[in-house]
Enzyme design. Structure first.
Site, PDB file in Angstrom:
ATOM      1  N   THR B 108      47.011 -20.245 127.420  1.00 27.20           N
ATOM      2  CA  THR B 108      46.342 -19.642 126.335  1.00 27.20           C
ATOM      3  C   THR B 108      47.149 -18.464 125.717  1.00 27.20           C
ATOM      4  OG1 THR B 108      44.376 -19.530 127.821  1.00 27.20           O
ATOM      5  CG2 THR B 108      44.160 -18.201 125.890  1.00 27.20           C
ATOM      6  N   THR B 184      46.935 -19.023 132.590  1.00 28.24           N
ATOM      7  CA  THR B 184      46.942 -18.081 133.806  1.00 28.24           C
ATOM      8  C   THR B 184      46.716 -18.549 135.310  1.00 28.24           C
ATOM      9  OG1 THR B 184      44.801 -17.516 132.992  1.00 28.24           O
ATOM     10  CG2 THR B 184      46.715 -16.251 132.201  1.00 28.24           C
ATOM     11  N   ASP B 185      45.741 -19.925 135.136  1.00 29.90           N
ATOM     12  CA  ASP B 185      45.265 -20.263 136.343  1.00 29.90           C
ATOM     13  C   ASP B 185      46.181 -20.384 137.555  1.00 29.90           C
ATOM     14  OD1 ASP B 185      42.812 -20.632 134.900  1.00 29.90           O
ATOM     15  OD2 ASP B 185      42.595 -22.678 135.450  1.00 29.90           O
ATOM     16  N   LYS B 263      46.013 -14.261 140.883  1.00 31.22           N
ATOM     17  CA  LYS B 263      44.704 -14.226 140.039  1.00 31.22           C
ATOM     18  C   LYS B 263      43.670 -13.866 140.907  1.00 31.22           C
ATOM     19  CE  LYS B 263      42.742 -16.232 135.836  1.00 31.22           C
ATOM     20  NZ  LYS B 263      42.923 -17.510 135.048  1.00 31.22           N
TER      21      LYS B 263
END
Lengths: 462, 462
Positions: B108, B184-185, B263
């Site tokens: 993203t 980001t995952d 995360k």
């Protein structure tokens, strides 16, 4: 003292080593191995324990097991039998007080009671507890029943169902509140399943344990016990709750909803945390202060629903990158009926496992998605990845925690193997396990990295 | 506009549905299904995407995919082509500025660049980034290379090794700092493996992404990009770091050590959190403020160690109560070489799996223990359970996070299959993945449930 008492619980190699150096239980020793020297008291052991280790209570209060084969020397500095014997007094009966039942399942809360090392004389009867924590008599008329004596990692369907049935019987008999002593490792798992098995209880059901045994100066055992018994006796909140140490100071305990709590630190006393929500209440020895109003309230009736089922052919698959599809194929082949995935981000796994998920769907395995971030929701409409997974029959579970989803799926499959009915059960909230939104103050913050907060915390700690 | 442009990316059922209602991309619509009505813009799609969904950008800025077969009506209210085209300007070259390389891998952060929905015109060249985020030109001379274009859940050994080698080549060419755009995952997984593959880098290696794409008002893309480029150009900290949004306000970003970050929220911008430690630094557009001094410092030499290996026959087993031994047997039978257990409490699993762990030991599978509490240490000397597991060859990894342990074990097995050497690698800290102790301010606190903190937070939020 006869030899059996002198070496209580020791056998095999450990017994030999003690004899070689004329040490026995309660000897204050300096024990040397090739790597280290340990100073402390040799503790007795229980019969079930292994024959390879000598257990020493270090000056820090921690117990350590030293392999007998590694012992090079033991110097004896004296003998200090610890006074673990609890002065037993009859628990006073007061006709005006509420009646509370304490069920024991094992674990550290029973630490003067059933302590893992075998070092501590059991104290579990009301009289022993009164001798140990006299404050309890100001709160209620306490009764105790030991249901099990297992480490919490060994709790399973038999114990969950047995505990639920024991609770049900007590509610029917008119108890005012129930406390369940439990090891902390899987306390949140048991809290979740009891939330599903006992629905709409008229009285509080309070799980409690301790992170540090009561023979250590920093023990949380007595405080947690007082808070949990007070909650069972007096709280207006009639839910399944976890009652444990709140902040790092011992100002108060926190009451967590049984489906939204998780053990978040392996050793801290403040280990239990409400995730993605705010706790139900704080509790100290003066009062119970609700932090929210949307809880189920105490009632005088004896109506509730007992749903004591569990199918343990369920697994959690914790996704990691580069996962191979054989992780899922193994579960399908071995006849698992349900899989809870803890995916990354909003609920994702990599493309190579898609064919295996298709095979799971064809084999009639119920597959559900949760998030390994723990906070936040599985939102599978946002990206193609999520939409693809839903095509493969993977059902997102909003903000249900992975452990809670696992317990609920086993519980649902214990009731039916019809996938539509399982899905209906999974997606119908029973006890707050899914919520519509996360409150803005439900996320964690860190002391480290937020200088303003760090400074503030240091002021309230004083 | 030709039909291909009008229905950009749509095919099959989704294309049919659009045609049926005379809708096409950028149509401002009111789309009705049996369950809901969605109001927003129909977005174009990329070629790789499925043929079943129509994607709408809702007024909230969120994109949603609606299954074409569920569409009952589409009302057209107009057409509003979004101006995603970035004004491209030549990135100014300034001989005094440091040189920064931005590698793209997908995700993203490239949201005007490579946005998953296909809705956004790619913007990734230095000129496009300058047109979009002109502040970058005040920081450095920026170059960009797109290494990959994959969603982060699909990152694997090929991409990790390729990225490490690309970084190595850039360091040798004299770059002053490196930024890696990443979904980001699994950003923390990649941060961990790069920490092991590139050791003792003379320059900062900064991973960055965004939780909300740059077409949304609350996007963190520009801010994270500025912070990460500034860190790469100017920071004295020459480690592999994750640079992401700090608190819930946008006051500053946080630099997390690559091996101690995770995360922790599926959708919040402040999702990355340093676990069991304090972050390396905070960063805003003015300055980079270290929060600690024990970091590896920037150097002028070009010495470093590249160790680009990974064996993906490794799995994480996330323990849950009532686990059956077949979970481990499946991995042994399928030839897995390494298993990272995320145990309960201090590192525990239930007794029924012990025989399978014995079989793993006999089969030469490397088994390591971490804690699913995430905070705290695996301490397997405290209870018999832990000691029994160590007898079965299970090695505790102190406070190494489960994901980091997984990446390190794959990396170790990529170098050798000799178990003694694997163990030596695993237990020798490379980049802060195990620490001797947890700082007292390394644990999370909650806004909810701590009234004093909650009140304080509300004051600093204003």
């Amino acid at each position: 003292m006869d030899e059996k008492e002198l070496f209580k619980g020791y056998r095999g190699a450990a017994l030999e080593a003690l004899k070689q150096y004329n040490a026995y239980i309660w000897s204050d020793v300096e024990l040397t191995t090739d790597e280290s020297t340990f100073i402390g008291l040799i503790l007795p052991r229980s019969e079930q324990q292994d024959e390879f280790h000598i257990v020493i209570k270090l000056r820090t209060g921690y117990n350590i097991g030293v392999r007998a084969s590694k012992v090079r020397d033991i110097k004896i500095n004296g003998r200090k039998e610890a006074h673990y014997k609890i002065p037993e007094k009859e628990f006073p009966y007061s006709p005006k007080m509420p009646r509370v039942m304490l069920f024991g399942t094992g674990g550290t809360i029973a630490s003067r009671l059933d302590y893992r090392t075998g070092a501590v004389i059991p104290a579990f009867s009301p009289g022993e507890l009164y001798g140990s924590v006299p404050e309890l008599a100001d709160i209620c008329n306490l009764e105790t029943v030991k249901l099990y004596g297992v480490f919490s990692e060994n709790m399973g369907p038999e114990q969950w169902i047995g505990t639920a049935k024991a609770i049900a019987a007590e509610i029917e008999k008119g108890v005012d509140g129930i406390v369940i002593g439990h090891g902390t490792d899987t306390m949140h798992h048991t809290a979740a399943i009891l939330s599903f098995m006992i629905q709409d209880s008229p009285v509080p059901i309070v799980m409690v344990g301790s992170q540090r045994s009561s023979d250590r100066p920093s023990s949380d055992a007595a405080l947690n016990l007082i808070h949990s018994v007070k909650t069972a006796a007096e709280s207006d909140i009639a839910e399944v709750m976890v009652c444990m140490f709140g902040p790092t100071s011992d100002m108060y305990g926190i009451l967590h909803r049984g489906t939204r709590v998780r053990k978040m630190h392996s050793s801290y006393r403040s280990t239990f945390r409400t995730i993605g929500d705010i706790p139900l209440a704080t509790v100290n020895n003066q009062s119970i202060k609700p932090l929210r109003s949307d809880y189920k309230k105490r009632r005088n009736d004896r109506n509730f629903k007992l749903v004591p089922y569990f199918d343990d052919n369920v697994a959690i698959v914790y996704y990691y990158p580069a996962m191979h599809p054989d992780i899922f194929d193994s579960l399908i082949e071995r006849g698992y009926k349900g899989i809870v995935i803890a995916g990354t981000g909003l609920g994702h796994v990599n493309k190579p496992v898609y064919p295996a998920l298709k095979r799971a769907q064809e084999a009639g395995v119920a597959v559900y998605m949760t998030v390994q971030t723990l906070w936040g929701y599985a939102q599978m409409y946002v990206y193609d990845t999520g939409r693809d997974l839903m095509e493969l029959g993977v059902v997102p579970l909003a903000n249900m925690l992975p452990e809670v989803a696992f317990m609920k799926l086993g519980w649902a499959l214990g009731q039916t193997h019809e996938l539509d009915k399982v899905k209906e059960i999974m997606l119908t909230p029973v006890a707050g396990e899914m919520t519509e939104r996360e409150p803005s103050n439900g996320y964690l913050i860190f002391q480290g990295g937020i200088p303003e907060v760090e400074e503030f915390i240091s002021t309230i700690k004083k």
